[in-house]
Scaffold this motif. Sequence first.
Motif, PDB file in Angstrom:
ATOM      1  N   GLN A 124       0.839  -1.185   0.000  1.00  0.00           N
ATOM      2  CA  GLN A 124       0.000   0.000   0.000  1.00  0.00           C
ATOM      3  C   GLN A 124       0.880   1.244   0.000  1.00  0.00           C
ATOM      4  OE1 GLN A 124      -3.232  -0.284  -0.175  1.00  0.00           O
ATOM      5  NE2 GLN A 124      -3.978   1.810   0.171  1.00  0.00           N
ATOM      6  N   VAL A 125       0.588   2.147  -0.904  1.00  0.00           N
ATOM      7  CA  VAL A 125       1.342   3.396  -1.011  1.00  0.00           C
ATOM      8  C   VAL A 125       0.408   4.551  -0.689  1.00  0.00           C
ATOM      9  CG1 VAL A 125       2.675   4.899  -2.528  1.00  0.00           C
ATOM     10  CG2 VAL A 125       2.806   2.408  -2.803  1.00  0.00           C
ATOM     11  N   GLN A 126       0.854   5.409   0.174  1.00  0.00           N
ATOM     12  CA  GLN A 126       0.077   6.618   0.482  1.00  0.00           C
ATOM     13  C   GLN A 126       0.768   7.828  -0.139  1.00  0.00           C
ATOM     14  OE1 GLN A 126      -0.248   6.483   4.793  1.00  0.00           O
ATOM     15  NE2 GLN A 126      -2.269   5.550   4.629  1.00  0.00           N
ATOM     16  N   LEU A 127      -0.034   8.677  -0.751  1.00  0.00           N
ATOM     17  CA  LEU A 127       0.457   9.889  -1.387  1.00  0.00           C
ATOM     18  C   LEU A 127      -0.286  11.069  -0.776  1.00  0.00           C
ATOM     19  CD1 LEU A 127       0.291   8.639  -5.091  1.00  0.00           C
ATOM     20  CD2 LEU A 127       2.326   8.744  -3.643  1.00  0.00           C
ATOM     21  N   VAL A 128       0.457  12.051  -0.314  1.00  0.00           N
ATOM     22  CA  VAL A 128      -0.147  13.206   0.342  1.00  0.00           C
ATOM     23  C   VAL A 128       0.288  14.477  -0.377  1.00  0.00           C
ATOM     24  CG1 VAL A 128      -0.399  14.501   2.471  1.00  0.00           C
ATOM     25  CG2 VAL A 128      -0.177  11.999   2.546  1.00  0.00           C
TER      26      VAL A 128
ATOM     27  N   CYS B  39       4.070  16.418  -3.311  1.00  0.00           N
ATOM     28  CA  CYS B  39       3.432  15.122  -3.036  1.00  0.00           C
ATOM     29  C   CYS B  39       4.454  14.232  -2.365  1.00  0.00           C
ATOM     30  CB  CYS B  39       2.925  14.497  -4.322  1.00  0.00           C
ATOM     31  SG  CYS B  39       2.379  12.786  -4.119  1.00  0.00           S
TER      32      CYS B  39
ATOM     33  N   ALA C 172       5.372  10.625  -0.710  1.00  0.00           N
ATOM     34  CA  ALA C 172       4.997   9.219  -0.763  1.00  0.00           C
ATOM     35  C   ALA C 172       5.445   8.507   0.510  1.00  0.00           C
ATOM     36  CB  ALA C 172       5.642   8.551  -1.977  1.00  0.00           C
ATOM     37  N   SER C 173       4.715   7.447   0.840  1.00  0.00           N
ATOM     38  CA  SER C 173       5.004   6.729   2.086  1.00  0.00           C
ATOM     39  C   SER C 173       6.124   5.703   1.935  1.00  0.00           C
ATOM     40  CB  SER C 173       3.733   6.034   2.589  1.00  0.00           C
ATOM     41  OG  SER C 173       3.246   5.122   1.612  1.00  0.00           O
TER      42      SER C 173
ATOM     43  N   TYR D  60      -1.913   4.172  -7.656  1.00  0.00           N
ATOM     44  CA  TYR D  60      -2.263   4.848  -6.410  1.00  0.00           C
ATOM     45  C   TYR D  60      -2.460   6.341  -6.678  1.00  0.00           C
ATOM     46  CZ  TYR D  60      -0.603   0.583  -4.211  1.00  0.00           C
ATOM     47  OH  TYR D  60      -0.433  -0.725  -3.836  1.00  0.00           O
TER      48      TYR D  60
ATOM     49  N   GLY E 122      -3.303  10.258  -4.728  1.00  0.00           N
ATOM     50  CA  GLY E 122      -3.455  11.069  -3.536  1.00  0.00           C
ATOM     51  C   GLY E 122      -4.893  11.558  -3.416  1.00  0.00           C
ATOM     52  N   GLN E 123      -5.136  12.333  -2.378  1.00  0.00           N
ATOM     53  CA  GLN E 123      -6.494  12.811  -2.123  1.00  0.00           C
ATOM     54  C   GLN E 123      -6.842  14.016  -2.987  1.00  0.00           C
ATOM     55  OE1 GLN E 123      -3.918  13.615  -0.316  1.00  0.00           O
ATOM     56  NE2 GLN E 123      -4.118  15.796   0.219  1.00  0.00           N
TER      57      GLN E 123
END
Length: 113
Positions: A1-5, A22, A24-25, A102, A104-105
């Motif tokens: 799982q990769v989170q992008l903020v 941006c 990344a986790s 993936y 981001g929001q």
Amino acid sequence: QVQLVESGGGLVQPGGSLRLSCAASIDSLYVMGWYREAPGKQRELVATLTLTGIRKYSDAAKGRFTVSRDNAKNTVYLQMNNLTPDDTAVYYCNTDVYGLVYWGQGTQVTVSS
């Protein structure tokens, strides 16, 4: 799982500039990029950048936007200059890991006087 903020969106006047970030986790993502979705339109590519430095831009972004990344921070940036109202959209960070995409929001960019 990769989170992008994402961060850095906002309201700017025509001709102004913004820089989106941006984070990344995870590290060593081969490709990171930016897409945007304007009201009533489909999501479209803005720019991508690979770990090896290969850049790709949409026609709308060429000459005005610059994509860069800081691999030590797992962060990709989008420097946007000479913005116009047509650039108003939600901007999404994106990556693809072995075929898994993936997002981001999203961060809102509004260009208006």
